[in-house]
Design an enzyme around this catalytic site. Structure first.
Site, short mmCIF file in Angstrom:
data_model
loop_
_atom_site.label_atom_id
_atom_site.label_comp_id
_atom_site.label_asym_id
_atom_site.label_seq_id
_atom_site.Cartn_x
_atom_site.Cartn_y
_atom_site.Cartn_z
N SER A 94 7.78 29.64 -33.46
CA SER A 94 6.40 30.06 -33.17
C SER A 94 5.87 29.33 -31.93
O SER A 94 6.36 28.25 -31.58
CB SER A 94 5.52 29.78 -34.38
OG SER A 94 5.60 28.41 -34.70
N CYS B 27 10.53 38.93 -33.35
CA CYS B 27 9.73 38.53 -32.18
C CYS B 27 9.62 39.68 -31.19
O CYS B 27 8.81 39.64 -30.29
CB CYS B 27 10.32 37.31 -31.51
SG CYS B 27 11.87 37.66 -30.71
N GLU C 252 14.87 25.87 -42.35
CA GLU C 252 15.08 25.43 -43.74
C GLU C 252 14.89 26.57 -44.73
O GLU C 252 15.21 26.46 -45.89
CB GLU C 252 14.18 24.24 -44.07
CG GLU C 252 12.67 24.47 -43.95
CD GLU C 252 12.14 24.24 -42.53
OE1 GLU C 252 12.77 24.70 -41.56
OE2 GLU C 252 11.05 23.63 -42.41
#
Ligand code: NAD
Length: 499
Positions: free
Chosen positions: A226, A281, A176
């Site tokens: 996550s 990441c 979002e």
């Protein structure tokens, strides 16, 4: 104020929930759009339409589906600058980095142009007397992709291209924080010839995600984000009988051996630690020099490089090294972790605190910080900071350095810098991490290999993209076939009178 809705049945539609969340311009701190947050009903309706559309799409031969990918790839190239700008506008990364984001997704689309050969089945001739066996790969039906903010083009493309090429319909729930790139990619797919309803982009938050997890039509969930959310999604999807692959967070270490080229190692650390403001990441967040002299030599080279970093908005052009972080909360969290590092006794060699950019005082910029003498008990070591903060943990031997990586709960990426092939080979063999770089700081595999971490960086089975994606997004059906003695030895060939 721009209102971003959903992309349903080949067009943009407004949301009906009345619930929205703000999409920021991270460089100025201003709200630049509002994105609709879908209800359970909106999600279920989008899924029902996708299920309807999927039947004809699955019945379309793989070559024709691949042609849609060929056109899609061409359109992505044609709109490269526009897409990169969309990425940078909502994420804040520099334009060259935005282009890289699109490019690494495009490369997965390119592999999917060859989907027919990846979808071929297997055949055993004469597995028993007169018995043949064959296996085919069939699409799952409707599948879902749930993606993070940090690669607004690449990760949605990693999800949609293989899933669609296999004959599935997909519900994509982008972050979002950065929804616009996915909406634009969906439009380009329609232009490329993807039938309406085969890709539905449904924007939303936890309510939309839970609606995906509880929807009985959805067969599989591909998640990236996550670790706590990855673990949650994996559990709930599996309980509901879905196939799930959920990729999580990371804490990537780079070992620097005493024989490494120190300038090259320092260059690599600065790029991999601070590029995209550390919001990758596969960012290197921990430097692990072996030997005190190596550590000192590294500090000497890192400090001027880090102090020279240019932080600014993507609109400043190619002159900027990294941009703002994604939200005010992310900035506050990173700054809090830097404070904790100081309080817990790490040596803050480059202090990025109090950074402010003239004209962009309300933007979410964070100055670069570099900590030396970090220990594994400190929060800055234990937490995925996901910001422009590099930590150095000093070690006295290769074994100690290797064990630090092995004992870390995350296992996404790691790297070693050395001039010795034997050490590099030993490291690659023994380390329990999914992606390993040798004199290469961010070893994101090319699109015809696969991407995936180990340990708490991934839950579930099979990696993303490459051949694994074609396994994840299809199910195998195996046929064992026997034909009893037929016309060749039991039939009657002569024309007979009907007497
Ligand atoms: P996030 O987990 O906050 O969000 C990811 C997705 O999950 C978003 O679509 C979000 O809407 C949804 N979500 C968030 N909270 C939820 C909840 N409580 N219930 C259900 N859904 C929820 O992650 P992020 O901040 O967008 O992305 C950064 C994280 O992603 C970092 O940890 C990073 O390491 C990781 N990441 C991992 C990979 C990988 O391949 N391993 C790649 C990129 C990013």
């Amino acid at each position: 104020m721009e209102e971003i809705g959903h992309y349903i049945n080949g067009q943009r539609v407004p949301g009906t929930s009345g619930r929205f969340t703000d999409v920021f311009n991270p460089a100025t701190g201003e709200v630049q759009a509002k994105v609709a947050l879908a209800t359970v009903e909106e999600m279920n309706e989008a899924v029902a339409k996708a299920a309807e559309a999927q039947k004809a799409w699955a019945a379309t031969n793989p070559q024709r589906r691949a042609r849609v990918m060929m056109k899609f790839g061409a359109l992505i190239n044609e709109h490269m600058d526009e897409l990169a700008e969309l990425v940078s506008r909502e994420h804040g990364k520099t334009l060259p980095d935005g282009r890289g984001d699109v490019q690494r997704g495009l490369e997965v689309v390119e592999v999917c142009m060859g989907a027919p050969s990846l979808l071929k089945g297997e055949f055993t001739d004469d597995g028993g007397p007169g018995i043949d066996l064959y296996s085919m790969r069939q699409p799952l039906g409707v599948v879902a992709g749930i993606t993070p903010f940090n690669f607004p083009a690449m990760i949605p493309l990693w999800k949609m291209a293989p899933a669609l090429s296999c004959g599935n319909a997909m519900i994509l729930k982008p972050s979002e924080r950065c929804p616009s790139t996915s909406m634009r990619l969906a439009e380009l797919l329609t232009e490329a010839g993807l039938p309406e309803g085969v890709l539905q982009v449904v924007n939303g938050d936890k309510e939309a995600v839970d609606a995906i997890l509880d929807n009985e039509t959805i067969q599989a969930v591909g998640f990236v984000g996550s670790t706590p959310i990855a673990q949650y999604i994996y559990g709930r999807a599996a309980t509901n009988g879905k196939r799930a692959q959920c990729f999580g967070g990371a804490k990537n270490h780079m070992i620097i051996m005493p024989d490494a080229d120190m300038d090259k190692a320092a260059d690599a650390l600065v790029g991999a630690g601070f590029g995209a403001a550390g919001e990758r990441c596969m960012a290197i967040s921990v430097a692990v020099p072996v030997g005190q002299e190596t550590a000192d030599a590294l500090v000497e080279r890192l400090v001027p490089r880090i102090e020279k970093l240019k932080v600014g908005p993507y609109t400043s052009g190619d002159d900027v090294d990294y941009g703002p972080v994604i939200t005010a909360q992310a900035k506050a969290r990173i700054e809090g972790l830097v404070e904790s590092g100081v309080a817990q006794g790490a040596e803050l060699v480059v202090d990025g605190r109090g950074f402010s950019l003239q004209g962009y005082e309300d933007g979410f910029f964070v100055g670069p910080s570099f900590f030396d003498k970090v220990t594994p008990e400190m929060d800055i070591y234990k937490e995925e900071i996901f910001g422009p903060v590099l930590s150095q943990v000093r070690t006295d031997s290769y074994e100690e350095a290797l064990n630090l990586v092995i004992d870390n709960p995350y296992g996404n990426g790691t790297a070693i810098f050395t001039a010795d092939g034997d050490t590099a080979r030993d490291f690659a063999h023994r380390v329990n991490v999914g992606m390993v770089g040798i004199n290469f700081p961010i070893p994101v595999p090319l699109s015809y290999h696969t991407f995936g971490g180990w340990k708490k960086s991934a839950f579930g089975d099979l990696n993303q993209y490459g051949p694994d994606a074609f396994r994840f997004y299809t199910k195998t059906k195996t046929v064992t076939a026997r034909w009893f003695s037929g016309i060749k030895d039991g039939g009657e060939f002569n024309f007979k009178a009907m007497d």
